[in-house]
Write an enzyme that holds these catalytic residues in place. Structure first.
Site, PDB file in Angstrom:
ATOM      1  N   SER A   1      30.654  10.553 -20.314  1.00 27.35           N
ATOM      2  CA  SER A   1      31.204  11.714 -21.021  1.00 27.35           C
ATOM      3  C   SER A   1      31.912  12.627 -20.032  1.00 27.35           C
ATOM      4  CB  SER A   1      30.069  12.477 -21.702  1.00 27.35           C
ATOM      5  OG  SER A   1      30.466  13.798 -21.965  1.00 27.35           O
TER       6      SER A   1
ATOM      7  N   GLU B   1      26.023  19.311  -6.865  1.00 27.05           N
ATOM      8  CA  GLU B   1      26.962  19.441  -7.981  1.00 27.05           C
ATOM      9  C   GLU B   1      27.755  20.744  -7.894  1.00 27.05           C
ATOM     10  OE1 GLU B   1      25.383  20.240 -11.956  1.00 27.05           O
ATOM     11  OE2 GLU B   1      26.678  18.678 -12.750  1.00 27.05           O
TER      12      GLU B   1
ATOM     13  N   LYS C   1      21.547  19.386  -7.998  1.00 29.35           N
ATOM     14  CA  LYS C   1      22.370  20.458  -8.567  1.00 29.35           C
ATOM     15  C   LYS C   1      23.050  21.265  -7.462  1.00 29.35           C
ATOM     16  CE  LYS C   1      21.818  19.992 -13.034  1.00 29.35           C
ATOM     17  NZ  LYS C   1      22.968  19.741 -13.908  1.00 29.35           N
TER      18      LYS C   1
ATOM     19  N   GLU D   1      32.658  14.699 -28.659  1.00 21.72           N
ATOM     20  CA  GLU D   1      33.319  13.635 -27.882  1.00 21.72           C
ATOM     21  C   GLU D   1      32.867  12.261 -28.391  1.00 21.72           C
ATOM     22  OE1 GLU D   1      32.635  13.835 -23.638  1.00 21.72           O
ATOM     23  OE2 GLU D   1      33.806  12.020 -23.260  1.00 21.72           O
TER      24      GLU D   1
ATOM     25  N   CYS E   1      24.851  14.835 -17.663  1.00 20.25           N
ATOM     26  CA  CYS E   1      24.183  16.088 -17.279  1.00 20.25           C
ATOM     27  C   CYS E   1      23.521  16.030 -15.921  1.00 20.25           C
ATOM     28  CB  CYS E   1      23.097  16.434 -18.286  1.00 20.25           C
ATOM     29  SG  CYS E   1      23.671  16.472 -19.960  1.00 20.25           S
TER      30      CYS E   1
ATOM     31  N   GLU F   1      35.457  19.905  -7.991  1.00 14.55           N
ATOM     32  CA  GLU F   1      35.818  19.983  -9.414  1.00 14.55           C
ATOM     33  C   GLU F   1      35.135  21.169 -10.087  1.00 14.55           C
ATOM     34  OE1 GLU F   1      34.338  17.431  -7.917  1.00 14.55           O
ATOM     35  OE2 GLU F   1      35.160  15.495  -8.513  1.00 14.55           O
TER      36      GLU F   1
ATOM     37  N   CYS G   1      14.071  15.876 -16.108  1.00 16.15           N
ATOM     38  CA  CYS G   1      14.050  17.076 -15.258  1.00 16.15           C
ATOM     39  C   CYS G   1      12.636  17.625 -15.062  1.00 16.15           C
ATOM     40  CB  CYS G   1      14.920  18.160 -15.855  1.00 16.15           C
ATOM     41  SG  CYS G   1      16.521  17.536 -16.358  1.00 16.15           S
TER      42      CYS G   1
ATOM     43  N   GLU H   1      29.664  17.307 -26.266  1.00 15.00           N
ATOM     44  CA  GLU H   1      29.370  15.887 -26.071  1.00 15.00           C
ATOM     45  C   GLU H   1      29.283  15.163 -27.415  1.00 15.00           C
ATOM     46  OE1 GLU H   1      27.134  14.481 -22.232  1.00 15.00           O
ATOM     47  OE2 GLU H   1      25.678  14.705 -23.829  1.00 15.00           O
TER      48      GLU H   1
END
Lengths: 159, 574
Positions: B319, B361, B358, B282, B299, B366, B503, B279
């Protein structure tokens, strides 16, 4: 975008959440019911989440979420009609058409709603089909009316 | 100006802005609540907190009655107790009697209140409802039969998260809480953050169970089980075992995971370091090559779903880095699998996350390669607690152990990923090094720490003044995004975390709405950071080795294939 809805939304240019209920009423008046697309569109316009709009709309009995049938039946659930057996009457009609209040048959022929009072207590129990009052309706009489309407429609279909 | 009031004959001096509830708390008197949520405006919906107020005929709700000078309040009289008991009795009358089978058993506030108010029998023959469960979400399960209509989920979703996926529908005895059109949560704008799960006093909202999957995999002799644990888990897990908030049990947790039967225990903070390398590179690439700025972190999967549905036009700002969970998942089933001579499908990869999103996710298409998902099961902190109990492991008797190579070393920069502001701080430390070739003299950026809704800072990196912003809680994120849309943002880099506090207060953390617990967990992470000399991601030797042996360089071809992804506009009911 549905043009009749956008015409209505244009009239309420203040875009405030206070206009929500008048908009819902007007949309229902033009469209006959509140479709999903209509609610989503109203939400976008007023910048309100659609969950909130659905919450408001389902709070009030006046809104329906399925298009009306060709025959829209209102069953009066006022006190006088209740005493004269409108609960049983409603149950009979619902069972015959396999519907619940607020719903429409798949062929869009019949729809049912309940009303707190039609204001015709002298005729109780009373129902109203497409604006026409039918007095002193027993479950038996209701079934006969429904059969006649169904018969008429199947004859129409044959012709 | 403070006012004097009398609660249960005790005189207290409290600020004018207090409610009876907050004043009583200061006087050491606990008035029970159900619908109350600290930090949000009171709704006064449940009436559990009613008290007697001198001069008032009716009982008044303590949560929504402001204090007045000279007020005399009685909180636990026969009349108030009776009123509270009646409310609980009525709530229980149409509540399912299946506490033994309920995930919230022992954590349920209704159950606790029934005990505290000595409700011993049903007051009326029960009329339990039979509404359908909503299993449509990959992360959450909604059981409307257990809902007591307190509205906490609705308020969290609207006021803290700015999502409003659910609301009250219908009225009277037909009232329910539901997504629009009574559709499943999967069609709604729900971002699966799980804040509603933490807010729900009963079992009406819970996470999707992955415990069973993991136990089945543990019993499968052909499966090679690996596990990773997220930075925020080690500072909250202990609460489930009677420790006070903020105790770090990292080593003990690693030992427990080995006892349970995982062959390798990896640290997601390692891949947080890896994320920073990607990141950070990037960001530098975008700054040097006139790329889209500000860049926004990626994230937090709830946040990703949020921007996909609400601000798809801003997706180029996000990102392309996968989250640490998915980065580690990808290198486990490639680099590690090759090293061990395993096929990716032989590995069963579990992650322990403070998060319910999560689960969603890891389900995204993907996040799989050749139809093999990089992560096979996601356990929340709570679910890990349950598994530790299932396997009869006594946390108190374990000796700390260290995580396994090749993904067991972490810098403390990776560890502070668990708190709001942490990703940004970690990123700046490494970006500073990557741009100037020098280490930051003081790696701490105080402006980015703490629980303020939005944090902003200007950081001097070489010749460059880097503008950074941090938001946590998606309603706060909206503020930064709207600035960005209006073109008034002067930032280079924005960190967004879905949950308020980050988190450490994720939707998968122990059931508690106590802000002090969140602060204690945050303090624990910063304490680890302060005492660790390995406090920058680019100093992580294992990350260096992974690049040398396998990935090549940050943003290289292999990194691109394994560690980066793309997002797309998402149509939902919103």
């Amino acid at each position: 975008m549905n043009s009749s809805i956008s015409v209505i939304l244009k009239k309420y240019e203040s875009k405030s959440r206070d206009s929500l209920i008048p908009i819902l009423q007007e949309v229902q008046e033009t469209e006959g019911y509140l479709s999903k697309d209509a609610l989503v569109e109203i939400g976008k316009d007023l910048n309100l989440p659609v969950s909130k709009i659905y919450g408001v709309a389902t709070f009030y009995n006046q809104f329906r979420f399925q298009p009306k049938g060709k025959y829209h039946i209102l069953v009066c659930r006022g006190t006088a009609c209740h005493v004269k057996g409108s609960e049983k009457l409603l149950e009979t009609i619902c069972r015959n058409l396999d519907l619940k209040p607020g719903m429409t048959t798949k062929d869009r022929m019949f729809s049912i709603d309940t009303v707190a009072c039609l204001g015709a207590c002298g005729l109780s129990p009373v129902i109203c089909i497409n604006g026409e009052f039918v007095a002193k309706v027993t479950p038996k009489k209701a079934l006969k009316i429904l059969d006649e309407l169904k018969e008429k429609e199947s004859e129409n279909a044959r012709v | 100006m403070p006012v004097n009031i009398e609660i249960n004959n005790i005189s207290v001096k409290v600020p004018k802005c207090d409610t009876i509830l907050s004043a009583a708390k200061k006087a050491g008197i606990k008035i029970p609540t159900l619908c109350h949520l600290e930090g949000l405006l009171p709704s006064g919906a449940c009436r559990i907190c009613v008290v007697e107020l001198e001069g008032s005929l009716n009982l008044v709700p303590a949560c929504s009655t402001a204090v007045r000078d000279g007020m005399k309040v009685k909180t636990h009289t026969a009349r108030t107790l009776d009123a509270r008991r009646t409310i609980v009795e009525l709530l229980l009358n149409n509540h399912p009697d299946d506490c033994n089978y309920c995930l919230k058993n022992n954590y349920c506030e209704l159950q606790k209140l029934a005990y505290e108010l000595n409700v011993r029998t049903r007051s009326a023959s029960h009329s339990v409802r039979h509404m359908n469960l909503d299993c449509s979400s990959p992360s959450l399960l909604r059981d409307p039969n257990k809902c007591i209509l307190c509205g906490r989920c609705v308020r969290i979703c609207e006021e803290i998260q700015g999502v409003s996926a659910i609301d009250f529908i219908k009225r009277g005895s037909s009232s329910q809480i539901s997504p629009a059109f009574e559709e499943g949560m999967n069609l709604s704008s729900c971002v699966y953050c799980g804040q509603c799960v933490k807010a729900c006093p009963t079992g009406a909202l819970i996470e999707k169970d992955h415990v069973q999957r993991v136990i089945e995999a543990l019993n499968n002799p052909k499966a090679y089980l690996v596990v990773q644990h997220a930075p925020a888990v080690s500072v909250s897990l202990a609460e489930d075992f009677g420790f006070k908030p903020g105790v770090d049990v990292n080593g003990i947790m690693v030992a427990a995971l080995r006892r349970i039967g995982f062959k390798k225990v990896f640290d997601t903070s390692f891949s947080a370091d890896l994320t920073i390398m990607e990141e950070g590179s990037e960001l530098i690439d975008r700054i040097k090559n006139n790329g889209v700025l500000p860049m926004i972190t990626s994230c937090s999967p709830g946040w990703i779903k949020f921007i996909e549905q609400f601000y798809p036009e801003l997706l180029p700002h996000v990102s392309s880095c996968k989250s640490p969970q998915q980065m580690l998942g990808a290198v486990i089933k490639s680099y590690f699998a090759e090293k061990q001579g395993l096929k990716p499908e032989q590995i069963f990869s579990v992650s322990i996350m403070p998060c319910t999103a999560k689960k969603f996710e890891s389900d995204r298409t993907e996040m799989q390669r050749d139809s093999v998902p990089d992560i096979d099961a996601v356990l929340t902190t709570r679910e890990l607690g349950q598994i530790i109990k299932i396997f009869g492991i006594d946390m108190k008797s374990l000796k700390p152990e260290t995580a396994d190579t090749p993904f067991g070393t972490r810098s403390s920069a990776g560890k502070i990923f668990g708190t709001t502001g942490g990703v940004m701080e970690a990123a700046i430390r490494s970006v500073h090094f990557l741009i100037t070739g020098k280490e930051m003299e003081n790696p701490v950026i105080p402006e980015l720490r703490g629980l303020q809704p939005i944090k902003r800072a200007k950081v001097k990196i070489g010749e460059l003044d880097v503008g950074v912003g941090v938001a946590h809680g998606l309603a706060n994120a909206r503020v930064l995004l709207d600035e960005l849309k209006a073109g008034s943002s002067d930032m280079h880099f924005i960190e967004i975390m879905t949950c308020p506090g980050g988190c450490i207060n994720g939707g998968g953390q122990p059931y508690s709405l106590d802000l002090e617990a969140v602060k204690a967990r945050m303090k624990a992470l910063y304490k680890i950071d302060a005492s660790d000399s390995l406090n920058k991601s680019h100093m992580n030797e294992e990350v260096g080795r992974l690049y040398r042996e396998f990935l090549g360089s940050p943003l290289g071809e292999k990194s691109h294939e394994l560690l980066h992804t793309h997002y797309h506009k998402r149509e939902v009911l919103k």
